[in-house]
Design a protein around this motif. Sequence first.
Motif, PDB file in Angstrom:
ATOM      1  N   GLU A   1      -4.555   2.834  -2.720  1.00 21.80           N
ATOM      2  CA  GLU A   1      -6.006   2.772  -2.617  1.00 21.80           C
ATOM      3  C   GLU A   1      -6.643   4.156  -2.539  1.00 21.80           C
ATOM      4  OE1 GLU A   1      -6.658   0.277   0.728  1.00 21.80           O
ATOM      5  OE2 GLU A   1      -6.284  -1.576  -0.399  1.00 21.80           O
ATOM      6  N   GLU A   2      -5.905   5.144  -2.041  1.00 17.32           N
ATOM      7  CA  GLU A   2      -6.481   6.482  -1.920  1.00 17.32           C
ATOM      8  C   GLU A   2      -6.611   7.167  -3.282  1.00 17.32           C
ATOM      9  OE1 GLU A   2      -5.709  10.783   0.292  1.00 17.32           O
ATOM     10  OE2 GLU A   2      -4.367   9.079   0.690  1.00 17.32           O
ATOM     11  N   PHE A   3      -5.544   7.101  -4.085  1.00 16.04           N
ATOM     12  CA  PHE A   3      -5.552   7.784  -5.370  1.00 16.04           C
ATOM     13  C   PHE A   3      -5.914   6.861  -6.531  1.00 16.04           C
ATOM     14  CE2 PHE A   3      -2.925  10.475  -2.705  1.00 16.04           C
ATOM     15  CZ  PHE A   3      -3.419  11.738  -3.000  1.00 16.04           C
ATOM     16  N   LEU A   4      -6.077   5.560  -6.267  1.00 19.70           N
ATOM     17  CA  LEU A   4      -6.538   4.594  -7.258  1.00 19.70           C
ATOM     18  C   LEU A   4      -5.619   4.522  -8.484  1.00 19.70           C
ATOM     19  CD1 LEU A   4     -10.378   5.237  -7.037  1.00 19.70           C
ATOM     20  CD2 LEU A   4      -9.054   3.446  -5.929  1.00 19.70           C
ATOM     21  N   TRP A   5      -4.306   4.384  -8.210  1.00 24.42           N
ATOM     22  CA  TRP A   5      -3.315   4.141  -9.250  1.00 24.42           C
ATOM     23  C   TRP A   5      -2.498   2.915  -8.864  1.00 24.42           C
ATOM     24  CZ3 TRP A   5      -2.040   6.059 -13.975  1.00 24.42           C
ATOM     25  CH2 TRP A   5      -2.699   7.238 -14.383  1.00 24.42           C
TER      26      TRP A   5
ATOM     27  N   LYS B   1       0.855  -1.173   0.000  1.00 25.66           N
ATOM     28  CA  LYS B   1       0.000   0.000   0.000  1.00 25.66           C
ATOM     29  C   LYS B   1       0.899   1.234   0.000  1.00 25.66           C
ATOM     30  CE  LYS B   1      -3.802  -2.315   2.355  1.00 25.66           C
ATOM     31  NZ  LYS B   1      -4.713  -2.304   3.502  1.00 25.66           N
ATOM     32  N   ILE B   2       1.117   1.764  -1.167  1.00 23.69           N
ATOM     33  CA  ILE B   2       2.034   2.876  -1.338  1.00 23.69           C
ATOM     34  C   ILE B   2       1.249   4.086  -1.790  1.00 23.69           C
ATOM     35  CG2 ILE B   2       4.128   3.667  -2.508  1.00 23.69           C
ATOM     36  CD1 ILE B   2       4.617   1.242  -0.840  1.00 23.69           C
ATOM     37  N   ILE B   3       1.564   5.264  -1.248  1.00 20.44           N
ATOM     38  CA  ILE B   3       0.852   6.474  -1.637  1.00 20.44           C
ATOM     39  C   ILE B   3       1.395   6.969  -2.965  1.00 20.44           C
ATOM     40  CG2 ILE B   3       0.430   8.891  -1.047  1.00 20.44           C
ATOM     41  CD1 ILE B   3       0.422   8.100   1.855  1.00 20.44           C
ATOM     42  N   LEU B   4       0.500   7.150  -3.935  1.00 22.47           N
ATOM     43  CA  LEU B   4       0.859   7.726  -5.209  1.00 22.47           C
ATOM     44  C   LEU B   4       0.292   9.129  -5.254  1.00 22.47           C
ATOM     45  CD1 LEU B   4       0.860   4.588  -5.793  1.00 22.47           C
ATOM     46  CD2 LEU B   4       0.404   5.209  -8.147  1.00 22.47           C
ATOM     47  N   ILE B   5       1.096  10.086  -5.653  1.00 23.33           N
ATOM     48  CA  ILE B   5       0.605  11.450  -5.815  1.00 23.33           C
ATOM     49  C   ILE B   5       0.781  11.816  -7.280  1.00 23.33           C
ATOM     50  CG2 ILE B   5       0.866  13.856  -5.108  1.00 23.33           C
ATOM     51  CD1 ILE B   5       2.064  12.850  -2.513  1.00 23.33           C
TER      52      ILE B   5
ATOM     53  N   VAL C   1       1.355   0.558 -15.977  1.00 24.90           N
ATOM     54  CA  VAL C   1       0.706   1.338 -14.934  1.00 24.90           C
ATOM     55  C   VAL C   1      -0.764   1.447 -15.310  1.00 24.90           C
ATOM     56  CG1 VAL C   1       2.721   2.672 -14.251  1.00 24.90           C
ATOM     57  CG2 VAL C   1       1.275   3.502 -16.100  1.00 24.90           C
ATOM     58  N   ASP C   2      -1.598   1.647 -14.290  1.00 24.76           N
ATOM     59  CA  ASP C   2      -3.026   1.633 -14.583  1.00 24.76           C
ATOM     60  C   ASP C   2      -3.807   2.322 -13.480  1.00 24.76           C
ATOM     61  OD1 ASP C   2      -5.305   0.991 -16.060  1.00 24.76           O
ATOM     62  OD2 ASP C   2      -5.630  -0.846 -14.946  1.00 24.76           O
ATOM     63  N   SER C   3      -4.916   2.927 -13.858  1.00 25.56           N
ATOM     64  CA  SER C   3      -5.893   3.378 -12.877  1.00 25.56           C
ATOM     65  C   SER C   3      -6.664   2.154 -12.402  1.00 25.56           C
ATOM     66  CB  SER C   3      -6.857   4.385 -13.512  1.00 25.56           C
ATOM     67  OG  SER C   3      -7.982   4.581 -12.693  1.00 25.56           O
ATOM     68  N   VAL C   4      -7.023   2.116 -11.147  1.00 25.33           N
ATOM     69  CA  VAL C   4      -7.763   0.958 -10.634  1.00 25.33           C
ATOM     70  C   VAL C   4      -9.216   1.297 -10.373  1.00 25.33           C
ATOM     71  CG1 VAL C   4      -5.761  -0.191  -9.665  1.00 25.33           C
ATOM     72  CG2 VAL C   4      -6.980   1.467  -8.272  1.00 25.33           C
TER      73      VAL C   4
END
Length: 482
Positions: free
Chosen positions: A377-381, A7-11, A86-89
């Motif tokens: 999970e927060e940014f859905l990437w 679970k890694i934060i993507l910005i 890479v993908d949007s989830v």
Amino acid sequence: MMTKLRKIILIPALILVSISGFFSCGVDRWPEYAHQTALDTWMLDIMQQNYLWYQDLPSYDDVNLFLDPASFLSKVKSKSDSYSFVDSVIETPLPTYGFDYSLVRNPDIDTAYNALITYVIPGSPAEVAGLERGAWIMKVDTSYISKKYETQLLQGTKARDLVMGVWKEVPVEPEEGEEEGEEEFVYKVVPNDITLKLPAAQSVEDNPIHKTKILTVKENNRDIKVGYLMYNSFTAGTNSDPDKYNNELRQISQEFKTAGVKYVILDLRYNSGGSLDCVQLLGTILTSEVRLNKPMAYLEYNDKNRDKDAAINFDSEILKSGVNLDLPALLAITSNTTAGAPEMLIRSLSLKDSYPVVTIGGVTKGQNVATEQFINEEFLWSINPVVCTVYDSNYDAGGAISPATDLKISETTIGGVTNYSEFLPFGDPNERMLKVAIGVIDGTYPPKDEETEETTKTQFKIEKSVISPASRRFNSNGLRLK
């Protein structure tokens, strides 16, 4: 055995700027831009540790950290890598009619095409209208289909009238002034006086288990039961029900067992991959009983992650409500889009002497590596780099899987010429690929004397194939680890 989800934060990167702007008058301005480079920096960090070919990655000094995710990945990944992505989830399917099609030129009208239906999502507006694979659309509302207006006509959203046709043999009309001789025939699409009402587009959910059927087939002049399973993606379930589709596989195994199925015809021609846990489950269902709890495959990671190397077994524990079918062999229908997970399944099941896998159709893509999803999970990437090589039970990484010469079959070529007469709904015993698979079992294929089609004078080749927005909602991408 499955790697724990990171679970890694993507910005997301917000704006492209010049690196020369980081420093001004001796003042360190990096904090102002850190958030704009966080995504690419994170991706490179992940790949430095987990990427199978991490030695091929550039250094931080040699990369542009302001690119969008897909562009950044394409710049840094190994030249031999065509699988990382890479993908949007976000799982919100676009509104769709729910069918795929291919365009075939109308020989009677220069700029017009007929649309051959290649795939219909169950429960979609297309199915409600009565569309089936193998059907032909000649007009949408009152318009013939042209490449210029195809998107508006076939990929729109409002309700439509579909003027249908049928592929059939018709007499050739003599040209003006030509003497009438022996009557000639040609195959073409002609109107069949049917107009279907296509409802407005809507969001629909495709099911990876597209079709199942139990067939009665002759083997050595005796009736046997054969199970047909069209499986389009190794997808375990949905967000709300993570094991939904795996449980359906378990139920199908029970149905096949109860019916006394001797062989399974596994249709993988539209299957471009999915999750290893689904491969393990389906392999455990289909393999012979003596191989239960024995090695199915091996995963080998880079030298930074040797502790993750693992053996994957045909595991009876994961059957749960399902059953092992104890099959002696398998027939698999493949194509050039069959990649990753289905290839792992075929290679892992295949034992030349004790468990042959007969492939029918096209040569597969040849993927022997797996990706792993690292998700925010927060940014859905997510980023999905290649992390390991997949070996079969003989520790062979293999390559593309090629059917025997007489089993390299085209869906639309019969006797060396283009012919759509056997382009039928999946599960129809007369559908080209399934018909050949049945023929392999009952001994009628390959025929002793291959007949040629003398009546087809014109080649009607597919000029464009189109996938509707939600038809391939499964972003399979080869073989994935969870």
